[in-house]
Design a protein around this motif. Sequence first.
Motif, PDB file in Angstrom:
ATOM      1  N   ALA A  86      -0.904  10.550   3.053  1.00 41.90           N
ATOM      2  CA  ALA A  86      -1.809  10.212   3.620  1.00 41.90           C
ATOM      3  C   ALA A  86      -0.885   9.022   4.355  1.00 41.90           C
ATOM      4  O   ALA A  86      -1.585   8.297   5.366  1.00 41.90           O
ATOM      5  N   ILE A  87       0.129   8.557   3.344  1.00 40.91           N
ATOM      6  CA  ILE A  87       0.413   7.015   3.717  1.00 40.91           C
ATOM      7  C   ILE A  87       1.686   6.529   4.646  1.00 40.91           C
ATOM      8  O   ILE A  87       2.583   7.760   4.610  1.00 40.91           O
ATOM      9  N   ASN A  88       1.547   6.056   5.356  1.00 38.52           N
ATOM     10  CA  ASN A  88       1.804   5.819   6.394  1.00 38.52           C
ATOM     11  C   ASN A  88       3.461   4.804   5.954  1.00 38.52           C
ATOM     12  O   ASN A  88       2.972   3.143   5.492  1.00 38.52           O
ATOM     13  N   VAL A  89       4.493   5.138   6.007  1.00 39.10           N
ATOM     14  CA  VAL A  89       5.465   4.134   5.006  1.00 39.10           C
ATOM     15  C   VAL A  89       5.996   3.518   6.291  1.00 39.10           C
ATOM     16  O   VAL A  89       6.234   1.884   5.824  1.00 39.10           O
ATOM     17  N   LEU A  90       6.653   4.231   7.283  1.00 35.86           N
ATOM     18  CA  LEU A  90       7.591   3.230   7.966  1.00 35.86           C
ATOM     19  C   LEU A  90       5.831   3.660   9.029  1.00 35.86           C
ATOM     20  O   LEU A  90       5.839   4.533   9.352  1.00 35.86           O
ATOM     21  N   LYS A  91       5.912   2.718  10.578  1.00 40.33           N
ATOM     22  CA  LYS A  91       5.413   2.651  11.655  1.00 40.33           C
ATOM     23  C   LYS A  91       6.095   1.886  12.475  1.00 40.33           C
ATOM     24  O   LYS A  91       6.574   0.785  12.581  1.00 40.33           O
ATOM     25  N   ASP A  92       6.062   3.262  13.623  1.00 40.57           N
ATOM     26  CA  ASP A  92       6.823   2.511  14.894  1.00 40.57           C
ATOM     27  C   ASP A  92       7.987   1.164  14.342  1.00 40.57           C
ATOM     28  O   ASP A  92       8.194   0.340  15.195  1.00 40.57           O
ATOM     29  N   LEU A  93       9.038   1.695  13.481  1.00 36.20           N
ATOM     30  CA  LEU A  93       9.676   0.546  13.229  1.00 36.20           C
ATOM     31  C   LEU A  93      11.470   0.465  13.893  1.00 36.20           C
ATOM     32  O   LEU A  93      11.571   1.918  14.096  1.00 36.20           O
ATOM     33  N   ASP A  94      11.580  -0.485  14.809  1.00 37.89           N
ATOM     34  CA  ASP A  94      13.001  -0.811  15.363  1.00 37.89           C
ATOM     35  C   ASP A  94      13.830  -1.393  15.135  1.00 37.89           C
ATOM     36  O   ASP A  94      13.398  -2.554  13.999  1.00 37.89           O
ATOM     37  N   LYS A 122      21.379   1.799  14.966  1.00 36.50           N
ATOM     38  CA  LYS A 122      19.925   1.830  16.095  1.00 36.50           C
ATOM     39  C   LYS A 122      17.526   2.803  15.504  1.00 36.50           C
ATOM     40  O   LYS A 122      18.785   3.335  14.712  1.00 36.50           O
ATOM     41  N   LEU A 123      17.737   2.219  15.192  1.00 32.94           N
ATOM     42  CA  LEU A 123      16.235   2.991  14.501  1.00 32.94           C
ATOM     43  C   LEU A 123      15.178   2.558  15.988  1.00 32.94           C
ATOM     44  O   LEU A 123      15.537   1.698  16.144  1.00 32.94           O
ATOM     45  N   GLU A 124      14.726   3.852  16.734  1.00 30.73           N
ATOM     46  CA  GLU A 124      14.059   3.421  17.477  1.00 30.73           C
ATOM     47  C   GLU A 124      12.873   4.091  16.676  1.00 30.73           C
ATOM     48  O   GLU A 124      12.477   5.641  16.710  1.00 30.73           O
ATOM     49  N   LYS A 125      11.496   3.332  17.031  1.00 30.39           N
ATOM     50  CA  LYS A 125      10.348   3.934  16.898  1.00 30.39           C
ATOM     51  C   LYS A 125      10.145   4.769  15.275  1.00 30.39           C
ATOM     52  O   LYS A 125       9.259   5.881  15.287  1.00 30.39           O
ATOM     53  N   VAL A 126      10.821   4.656  14.610  1.00 25.34           N
ATOM     54  CA  VAL A 126      10.615   5.299  13.661  1.00 25.34           C
ATOM     55  C   VAL A 126       9.834   5.273  12.837  1.00 25.34           C
ATOM     56  O   VAL A 126       8.523   4.441  11.937  1.00 25.34           O
ATOM     57  N   GLY A 127       9.049   6.372  12.160  1.00 32.96           N
ATOM     58  CA  GLY A 127       7.568   6.458  11.452  1.00 32.96           C
ATOM     59  C   GLY A 127       7.628   7.487  10.326  1.00 32.96           C
ATOM     60  O   GLY A 127       8.454   8.783  10.737  1.00 32.96           O
ATOM     61  N   LYS A 128       7.615   7.301   8.759  1.00 26.87           N
ATOM     62  CA  LYS A 128       7.769   8.319   8.024  1.00 26.87           C
ATOM     63  C   LYS A 128       6.819   7.904   7.260  1.00 26.87           C
ATOM     64  O   LYS A 128       5.615   6.819   7.299  1.00 26.87           O
ATOM     65  N   THR A 129       5.824   9.240   6.654  1.00 27.40           N
ATOM     66  CA  THR A 129       4.709   9.432   5.957  1.00 27.40           C
ATOM     67  C   THR A 129       5.111   9.820   5.020  1.00 27.40           C
ATOM     68  O   THR A 129       5.877  10.863   5.077  1.00 27.40           O
ATOM     69  N   TYR A 130       4.595   9.686   3.429  1.00 28.42           N
ATOM     70  CA  TYR A 130       4.221  10.589   2.287  1.00 28.42           C
ATOM     71  C   TYR A 130       2.797  10.590   2.370  1.00 28.42           C
ATOM     72  O   TYR A 130       1.496  10.195   1.707  1.00 28.42           O
TER      73      TYR A 130
END
Lengths: 247, 337
Positions: free
Chosen positions: A15-23, A5-13
């Motif tokens: 300045a780059i947003n790779v994952l944004k609020d991913l469910d 289960k992924l809840e609102k996952v965010g990841k940045t490298y």
Amino acid sequence: MSFVKLEKVGKTYGAINVLKDLDLRVDKHEVVCLIGPSGCGKSTMLRCINGLEGIQHGKIFIGDLEVSSPIVDMNAVRRRVGMVFQHFNLFPHMTAIENVMVAQRRVLGKEKQTARDIAFRLLSRVGLEKEIDKYPEALSGGQQQRVAIARTLAMSPQALLLDEITSALDPELVGEVLEIVRELAHEGMTMLLATHEMSFAREVATRVCFVAEGRIYEEGPAEKILSDPDLPKTQAFLRRLVESHRL
Amino acid sequence: MNQTIGDPARSPDGLLVADRADAGGDKAPRGVPSMIPPIVATVVFPPVGLVSLVSAIGYRRSVREGNPSVTQAVRARDWATYAFGAALTTLIVAGIAAFLLLNDHAVLRAYFDLDSLKKSLPDIAGAFVDNLTISIIAEVGIIVWALILAVGRSMPGRAYAPIRLLVVGYIDLFRALPGLLTILLIGFGLPATGIDFFASMSLYQTGAIALVVVYGAYVAEIFRGAMDAIPSGQLAAARSLGFGYFGAMRHIILPQAIRSTLPSLLNWYISVLKDTSLLSVLGLVEGLTTARIQVTFISNLTPLVGVSLCFLVVTLPLSRLTDYIIVRSARKRQGKA
């Protein structure tokens, strides 16, 4: 009950947003295919689930364990979730069977003979009982990837993350690898796979997720997403695939 | 050619006359041996040159006849290369030989006096065993210490930053200092600390420690380079199987790194062996020191050649072995082995 289960996952490298609020939820015995253009974050998502990369926001659960928590024992988590890589990443200084044995012995502390028996059974299962003493460089790409799958299965994982496992293979070798994934799917293995093989996704996936803009852009049954998607980006992506004869 | 050296010796020139008198006991007919290099050169070169010339002419003719033959062209080119190689080799060998025979074999005798060699070699070889022992013990220590340093230097994350800093400082320091200086500092410093453990150490032990301290820094960099060269997928695969960081290092990364550094390690061992002679500054009477003592006794450099032979007997085969391993591993990577 969802296993991953992924809840609102965010990841940045940077300045780059790779994952944004991913469910995302993957139930037990589900086979979920992630599709989408290169660089859309499919691989990053898998690496985050396995803790190979950290995340900045949100939570990731495997079973009832929050793996995004800083105090979780990631090594224990990784033992529950196996990962197979695009470029196989076999250990070049070990033979095929040693590749399948090493983690059993050094991580799980199994006896050499026990580990060997399990390794031999798994390598036979992927059709490589004659190649067990060969080094990876002496194997074809398809054989290497099958060893890699056996290596992961040797840890008795409860779920598998498959990261574009056929995209580094010559076309004629893709089938032998997918055949194993197909069998695993029939046996009810929970799998999350990033793939470019649309026909394969259509065949085995209980659900297909189109990833774009760092999140799940559209998801649904394979037949629906791959034939008649609702949203424009999914449609555009499929159109490009049709034009390049990949669908 | 030797006549010109021999003739003026009969002139009233004091130096040369003395020189002739010195060599008077030599029973070999003077003049013949120093003629050998030019003679050999004269004998060896012309046949090769002749074949080369003939094949070149043959090729020119076939071109003139409007029917150039590829085989002939290739042969002419090959023989031209052989002729050049033979000429160059002859020139160099003859030059060296002529130098050794100069001044009525004085050069030859200064370096290769068989009697001196026979007398001095047993002692030198006996002392050289110390060089071997110390270098082997030091090499084991160097590899272990360098592995610790290399792992320390590549530990990930902010928490290990101080350790990384320490290791980098250590490596930079001991690579920046002359090895001799470190050997003096440690060799005299450790016993001077007055701490029983160090004070009771033999010269062998302090010497080996000094070599470990110096060469550990160099070899650590070799290991680090090899670890960096291992694809990141290897660590990812190991971690995904549940290996911890140190487990992955120990079972997956380091075994590969060490394998790929084997040729470099052999090269560094050769350096370590050679530098055991530096330990003479601590008062250790090893091979080279023994040879120098003998040189002062017999006023001839041959003992130095003797200790050179001792070194060469070990280092030359190691150099060849290193090359062999490099070639073999390259072939293996290409899947031919």
